[in-house]
Design a protein around this motif. Sequence first.
Motif, PDB file in Angstrom:
ATOM      1  N   UNK A 159      63.920  36.959  46.445  1.00  0.00           N
ATOM      2  CA  UNK A 159      65.013  36.416  45.637  1.00  0.00           C
ATOM      3  C   UNK A 159      65.463  37.437  44.596  1.00  0.00           C
ATOM      4  N   UNK A 160      66.782  37.583  44.469  1.00  0.00           N
ATOM      5  CA  UNK A 160      67.347  38.332  43.344  1.00  0.00           C
ATOM      6  C   UNK A 160      67.734  37.324  42.280  1.00  0.00           C
ATOM      7  N   UNK A 161      66.985  37.301  41.176  1.00  0.00           N
ATOM      8  CA  UNK A 161      67.253  36.343  40.119  1.00  0.00           C
ATOM      9  C   UNK A 161      68.508  36.725  39.346  1.00  0.00           C
ATOM     10  N   UNK A 162      69.167  35.710  38.785  1.00  0.00           N
ATOM     11  CA  UNK A 162      70.375  35.941  37.986  1.00  0.00           C
ATOM     12  C   UNK A 162      70.055  36.686  36.691  1.00  0.00           C
ATOM     13  N   UNK A 163      68.866  36.492  36.191  1.00  0.00           N
ATOM     14  CA  UNK A 163      68.441  37.125  34.945  1.00  0.00           C
ATOM     15  C   UNK A 163      67.199  37.970  35.227  1.00  0.00           C
ATOM     16  N   UNK A 164      66.875  38.924  34.378  1.00  0.00           N
ATOM     17  CA  UNK A 164      65.706  39.785  34.603  1.00  0.00           C
ATOM     18  C   UNK A 164      64.385  39.074  34.332  1.00  0.00           C
ATOM     19  N   UNK A 165      64.068  38.095  35.177  1.00  0.00           N
ATOM     20  CA  UNK A 165      62.827  37.323  35.030  1.00  0.00           C
ATOM     21  C   UNK A 165      61.875  37.603  36.189  1.00  0.00           C
ATOM     22  N   UNK A 166      62.173  38.632  36.984  1.00  0.00           N
ATOM     23  CA  UNK A 166      61.340  38.956  38.124  1.00  0.00           C
ATOM     24  C   UNK A 166      60.305  40.021  37.806  1.00  0.00           C
ATOM     25  N   UNK A 167      59.769  40.629  38.870  1.00  0.00           N
ATOM     26  CA  UNK A 167      58.693  41.603  38.704  1.00  0.00           C
ATOM     27  C   UNK A 167      59.042  42.981  39.266  1.00  0.00           C
ATOM     28  N   UNK A 168      60.159  43.099  39.990  1.00  0.00           N
ATOM     29  CA  UNK A 168      60.465  44.370  40.645  1.00  0.00           C
ATOM     30  C   UNK A 168      61.947  44.415  41.015  1.00  0.00           C
ATOM     31  N   UNK A 169      62.342  45.453  41.748  1.00  0.00           N
ATOM     32  CA  UNK A 169      63.735  45.622  42.181  1.00  0.00           C
ATOM     33  C   UNK A 169      63.873  45.454  43.687  1.00  0.00           C
ATOM     34  N   UNK A 170      62.939  44.737  44.299  1.00  0.00           N
ATOM     35  CA  UNK A 170      62.967  44.531  45.742  1.00  0.00           C
ATOM     36  C   UNK A 170      61.977  45.403  46.495  1.00  0.00           C
ATOM     37  N   UNK A 171      61.316  46.319  45.776  1.00  0.00           N
ATOM     38  CA  UNK A 171      60.295  47.161  46.402  1.00  0.00           C
ATOM     39  C   UNK A 171      58.910  46.666  45.996  1.00  0.00           C
ATOM     40  N   UNK A 172      58.052  46.456  47.001  1.00  0.00           N
ATOM     41  CA  UNK A 172      56.713  45.947  46.754  1.00  0.00           C
ATOM     42  C   UNK A 172      55.701  46.857  47.433  1.00  0.00           C
ATOM     43  N   UNK A 173      54.828  47.449  46.640  1.00  0.00           N
ATOM     44  CA  UNK A 173      53.767  48.329  47.145  1.00  0.00           C
ATOM     45  C   UNK A 173      54.332  49.427  48.040  1.00  0.00           C
ATOM     46  N   UNK A 174      55.442  50.017  47.588  1.00  0.00           N
ATOM     47  CA  UNK A 174      56.029  51.146  48.291  1.00  0.00           C
ATOM     48  C   UNK A 174      56.952  50.798  49.439  1.00  0.00           C
TER      49      UNK A 174
END
Length: 239
Positions: free
Chosen positions: A189-204
Amino acid sequence: MASNLHIQGDESVLLRVTHSNIKTFSADIRFSLQTTIEAVKEKLWRKCGTSVDSMRLELYDDIGAKVSDLADSTRLLGFYSPQDGFRLHVIDLDPSSVTSGGWLDDTSLVEKYKISDEAYSKMDGTFRKFKEEMGLQHQKEQVPDNYMENLCANIKVGDRCQVEPGEKRGVVKFVGQGETLRPGFWVGVQYDEPVGKHDGMIKGHRYFSCPPQCGGMVRPDKVKVGDYPERDPFEDEEI
Protein backbone atom coordinates in the motif's frame (compact mmCIF):
# COMPACT_ATOMS: atom_id res chain seq x y z
CA MET A 1 -8.76 30.78 -18.16
CA ALA A 2 -8.87 31.15 -14.40
CA SER A 3 -11.85 32.97 -13.01
CA ASN A 4 -13.29 34.14 -9.72
CA LEU A 5 -15.23 31.21 -8.30
CA HIS A 6 -17.89 31.72 -5.65
CA ILE A 7 -17.17 29.16 -2.93
CA GLN A 8 -19.74 28.04 -0.44
CA GLY A 9 -19.44 25.77 2.58
CA ASP A 10 -16.80 23.07 2.54
CA GLU A 11 -16.71 22.42 -1.20
CA SER A 12 -13.78 20.35 -2.33
CA VAL A 13 -12.33 18.90 -5.51
CA LEU A 14 -10.53 15.64 -6.34
CA LEU A 15 -7.43 16.25 -8.47
CA ARG A 16 -4.91 13.90 -10.03
CA VAL A 17 -1.42 15.08 -9.01
CA THR A 18 1.68 14.44 -11.16
CA HIS A 19 5.31 15.52 -10.81
CA SER A 20 7.85 16.84 -13.31
CA ASN A 21 10.75 14.77 -11.94
CA ILE A 22 9.04 11.70 -10.49
CA LYS A 23 7.43 10.04 -13.49
CA THR A 24 6.01 7.21 -11.41
CA PHE A 25 4.29 9.61 -8.99
CA SER A 26 0.55 9.90 -9.51
CA ALA A 27 -2.03 10.38 -6.79
CA ASP A 28 -5.67 11.39 -6.48
CA ILE A 29 -5.84 14.01 -3.75
CA ARG A 30 -8.85 15.93 -2.45
CA PHE A 31 -8.41 19.63 -1.75
CA SER A 32 -10.73 22.17 -0.18
CA LEU A 33 -11.55 25.00 -2.57
CA GLN A 34 -11.04 27.36 0.36
CA THR A 35 -7.39 26.32 0.71
CA THR A 36 -4.77 28.83 -0.40
CA ILE A 37 -2.26 27.85 -3.07
CA GLU A 38 0.42 28.21 -0.38
CA ALA A 39 -1.36 25.57 1.71
CA VAL A 40 -1.78 23.34 -1.34
CA LYS A 41 1.98 23.49 -1.86
CA GLU A 42 2.57 22.65 1.80
CA LYS A 43 0.41 19.56 1.42
CA LEU A 44 2.16 18.51 -1.78
CA TRP A 45 5.58 19.03 -0.19
CA ARG A 46 4.70 16.30 2.32
CA LYS A 47 3.67 14.05 -0.55
CA CYS A 48 6.50 14.38 -3.04
CA GLY A 49 9.42 16.12 -1.33
CA THR A 50 9.58 19.26 -3.47
CA SER A 51 10.01 22.32 -1.26
CA VAL A 52 7.35 25.02 -1.29
CA ASP A 53 9.79 27.68 -2.49
CA SER A 54 10.91 25.51 -5.42
CA MET A 55 7.42 24.44 -6.48
CA ARG A 56 5.41 25.70 -9.44
CA LEU A 57 1.88 24.42 -10.05
CA GLU A 58 -0.01 24.02 -13.31
CA LEU A 59 -3.66 23.04 -13.70
CA TYR A 60 -4.87 20.90 -16.62
CA ASP A 61 -8.42 19.88 -17.50
CA ASP A 62 -9.65 16.31 -17.95
CA ILE A 63 -8.63 16.21 -21.62
CA GLY A 64 -5.10 17.44 -20.98
CA ALA A 65 -5.47 21.10 -21.92
CA LYS A 66 -3.71 23.57 -19.67
CA VAL A 67 -6.13 25.71 -17.68
CA SER A 68 -3.79 28.04 -15.83
CA ASP A 69 -0.62 28.54 -13.81
CA LEU A 70 -1.37 28.65 -10.08
CA ALA A 71 1.13 31.44 -9.63
CA ASP A 72 -0.43 33.50 -6.85
CA SER A 73 0.19 31.70 -3.55
CA THR A 74 -2.26 33.97 -1.72
CA ARG A 75 -5.20 32.99 -3.93
CA LEU A 76 -7.69 30.34 -2.90
CA LEU A 77 -7.64 27.17 -4.99
CA GLY A 78 -11.26 27.84 -5.93
CA PHE A 79 -10.22 31.02 -7.75
CA TYR A 80 -8.80 28.87 -10.55
CA SER A 81 -12.07 26.91 -11.00
CA PRO A 82 -10.70 23.34 -10.74
CA GLN A 83 -13.09 20.43 -11.25
CA ASP A 84 -13.05 16.78 -10.24
CA GLY A 85 -10.77 14.88 -12.60
CA PHE A 86 -8.51 17.84 -13.42
CA ARG A 87 -4.74 17.31 -13.12
CA LEU A 88 -2.48 19.35 -10.85
CA HIS A 89 1.10 19.19 -12.14
CA VAL A 90 4.03 19.88 -9.77
CA ILE A 91 7.15 21.37 -11.36
CA ASP A 92 10.32 21.24 -9.26
CA LEU A 93 12.49 24.27 -10.08
CA ASP A 94 15.42 23.26 -7.86
CA PRO A 95 18.17 21.58 -9.96
CA SER A 96 19.68 20.09 -6.80
CA SER A 97 16.36 18.79 -5.48
CA VAL A 98 16.16 15.27 -4.10
CA THR A 99 13.64 14.58 -6.90
CA SER A 100 15.95 15.65 -9.73
CA GLY A 101 17.91 13.32 -11.97
CA GLY A 102 15.45 10.44 -11.62
CA TRP A 103 16.80 9.32 -8.25
CA LEU A 104 13.34 8.47 -6.92
CA ASP A 105 12.35 6.65 -10.11
CA ASP A 106 15.47 4.73 -11.11
CA THR A 107 17.18 2.84 -8.30
CA SER A 108 19.98 1.88 -10.73
CA LEU A 109 21.29 5.44 -10.31
CA VAL A 110 22.06 4.77 -6.66
CA GLU A 111 25.52 3.41 -5.98
CA LYS A 112 25.07 0.15 -4.10
CA TYR A 113 27.35 -1.19 -1.41
CA LYS A 114 28.41 -4.76 -2.13
CA ILE A 115 29.90 -7.27 0.27
CA SER A 116 31.54 -10.55 -0.66
CA ASP A 117 29.75 -13.76 0.20
CA GLU A 118 32.73 -14.85 2.32
CA ALA A 119 32.71 -11.64 4.36
CA TYR A 120 28.95 -11.79 4.81
CA SER A 121 29.19 -15.36 6.10
CA LYS A 122 31.62 -14.23 8.82
CA MET A 123 29.33 -11.50 10.11
CA ASP A 124 27.21 -12.00 13.23
CA GLY A 125 23.59 -10.97 13.51
CA THR A 126 22.79 -11.46 9.81
CA PHE A 127 19.62 -12.99 8.44
CA ARG A 128 21.68 -15.88 7.04
CA LYS A 129 23.11 -16.64 10.48
CA PHE A 130 19.65 -16.45 11.95
CA LYS A 131 18.35 -19.05 9.50
CA GLU A 132 21.34 -21.31 10.13
CA GLU A 133 20.89 -21.13 13.89
CA MET A 134 17.17 -21.71 13.79
CA GLY A 135 17.47 -24.63 11.37
CA LEU A 136 14.27 -26.60 11.17
CA GLN A 137 13.03 -25.50 14.61
CA HIS A 138 10.08 -23.54 13.20
CA GLN A 139 9.38 -25.69 10.16
CA LYS A 140 6.02 -26.82 11.50
CA GLU A 141 5.09 -23.27 12.39
CA GLN A 142 5.60 -21.91 8.87
CA VAL A 143 2.46 -20.76 7.09
CA PRO A 144 1.57 -22.35 3.73
CA ASP A 145 2.48 -20.60 0.48
CA ASN A 146 -1.19 -19.92 -0.30
CA TYR A 147 -1.91 -18.32 3.09
CA MET A 148 -4.69 -15.70 2.68
CA GLU A 149 -4.71 -16.08 -1.10
CA ASN A 150 -8.52 -16.22 -1.07
CA LEU A 151 -8.69 -12.79 0.60
CA CYS A 152 -6.89 -11.22 -2.38
CA ALA A 153 -9.65 -12.06 -4.85
CA ASN A 154 -11.26 -8.62 -4.61
CA ILE A 155 -8.10 -6.57 -4.06
CA LYS A 156 -6.55 -5.06 -7.19
CA VAL A 157 -3.64 -2.75 -7.86
CA GLY A 158 -5.01 0.78 -8.10
CA ASP A 159 -7.85 0.26 -5.60
CA ARG A 160 -8.36 2.87 -2.90
CA CYS A 161 -8.18 1.24 0.50
CA GLN A 162 -8.14 1.61 4.27
CA VAL A 163 -5.69 -0.33 6.42
CA GLU A 164 -6.22 -1.40 10.00
CA PRO A 165 -5.27 -0.69 12.66
CA GLY A 166 -5.28 3.07 12.47
CA GLU A 167 -7.67 3.63 9.54
CA LYS A 168 -4.71 4.54 7.32
CA ARG A 169 -5.83 5.31 3.77
CA GLY A 170 -4.00 4.86 0.53
CA VAL A 171 -3.75 3.05 -2.81
CA VAL A 172 -3.05 -0.63 -3.45
CA LYS A 173 0.28 -0.91 -5.31
CA PHE A 174 1.07 -4.65 -4.99
CA VAL A 175 -0.83 -7.90 -4.46
CA GLY A 176 0.92 -11.25 -4.23
CA GLN A 177 3.91 -13.11 -2.83
CA GLY A 178 7.50 -11.97 -2.59
CA GLU A 179 10.93 -13.51 -2.31
CA THR A 180 11.89 -11.25 0.61
CA LEU A 181 8.51 -11.62 2.35
CA ARG A 182 7.29 -14.33 4.65
CA PRO A 183 5.20 -17.09 2.99
CA GLY A 184 1.66 -16.32 1.97
CA PHE A 185 0.02 -13.40 0.22
CA TRP A 186 0.63 -9.72 0.93
CA VAL A 187 -0.78 -6.34 -0.10
CA GLY A 188 1.53 -3.40 -0.74
CA VAL A 189 0.00 0.00 0.00
CA GLN A 190 1.08 3.55 -0.77
CA TYR A 191 -0.32 5.55 2.13
CA ASP A 192 -1.68 9.07 1.59
CA GLU A 193 0.51 10.34 4.41
CA PRO A 194 4.05 9.34 5.47
CA VAL A 195 2.90 6.75 8.01
CA GLY A 196 4.62 3.78 6.38
CA LYS A 197 8.02 2.14 6.79
CA HIS A 198 9.62 2.31 3.32
CA ASP A 199 9.29 3.46 -0.31
CA GLY A 200 8.19 0.10 -1.71
CA MET A 201 11.57 -1.62 -1.34
CA ILE A 202 11.84 -4.38 1.26
CA LYS A 203 15.13 -6.11 2.09
CA GLY A 204 16.68 -5.02 -1.20
CA HIS A 205 13.74 -6.03 -3.42
CA ARG A 206 11.48 -3.38 -4.96
CA TYR A 207 7.81 -4.34 -4.97
CA PHE A 208 6.53 -0.86 -5.97
CA SER A 209 7.60 2.76 -5.88
CA CYS A 210 6.23 5.52 -3.67
CA PRO A 211 7.52 8.53 -1.69
CA PRO A 212 9.74 7.72 1.31
CA GLN A 213 7.92 6.48 4.44
CA CYS A 214 4.63 6.13 2.50
CA GLY A 215 4.91 2.38 1.81
CA GLY A 216 3.52 -0.50 3.79
CA MET A 217 3.25 -4.29 3.27
CA VAL A 218 0.37 -5.89 5.16
CA ARG A 219 -1.68 -9.05 5.17
CA PRO A 220 -4.91 -8.97 3.09
CA ASP A 221 -7.13 -9.28 6.17
CA LYS A 222 -5.94 -5.83 7.26
CA VAL A 223 -7.05 -4.19 3.99
CA LYS A 224 -10.50 -2.93 3.02
CA VAL A 225 -10.95 -1.65 -0.53
CA GLY A 226 -13.67 0.78 -1.52
CA ASP A 227 -14.50 4.46 -1.74
CA TYR A 228 -11.93 5.81 0.69
CA PRO A 229 -11.04 9.33 -0.53
CA GLU A 230 -8.00 11.01 0.92
CA ARG A 231 -8.71 12.95 4.09
CA ASP A 232 -8.21 16.72 3.89
CA PRO A 233 -5.92 17.66 6.83
CA PHE A 234 -7.48 21.13 6.86
CA GLU A 235 -11.11 20.02 7.14
CA ASP A 236 -11.07 19.92 10.94
CA GLU A 237 -9.33 23.26 11.40
CA GLU A 238 -11.27 26.09 12.94
CA ILE A 239 -10.97 29.58 11.48
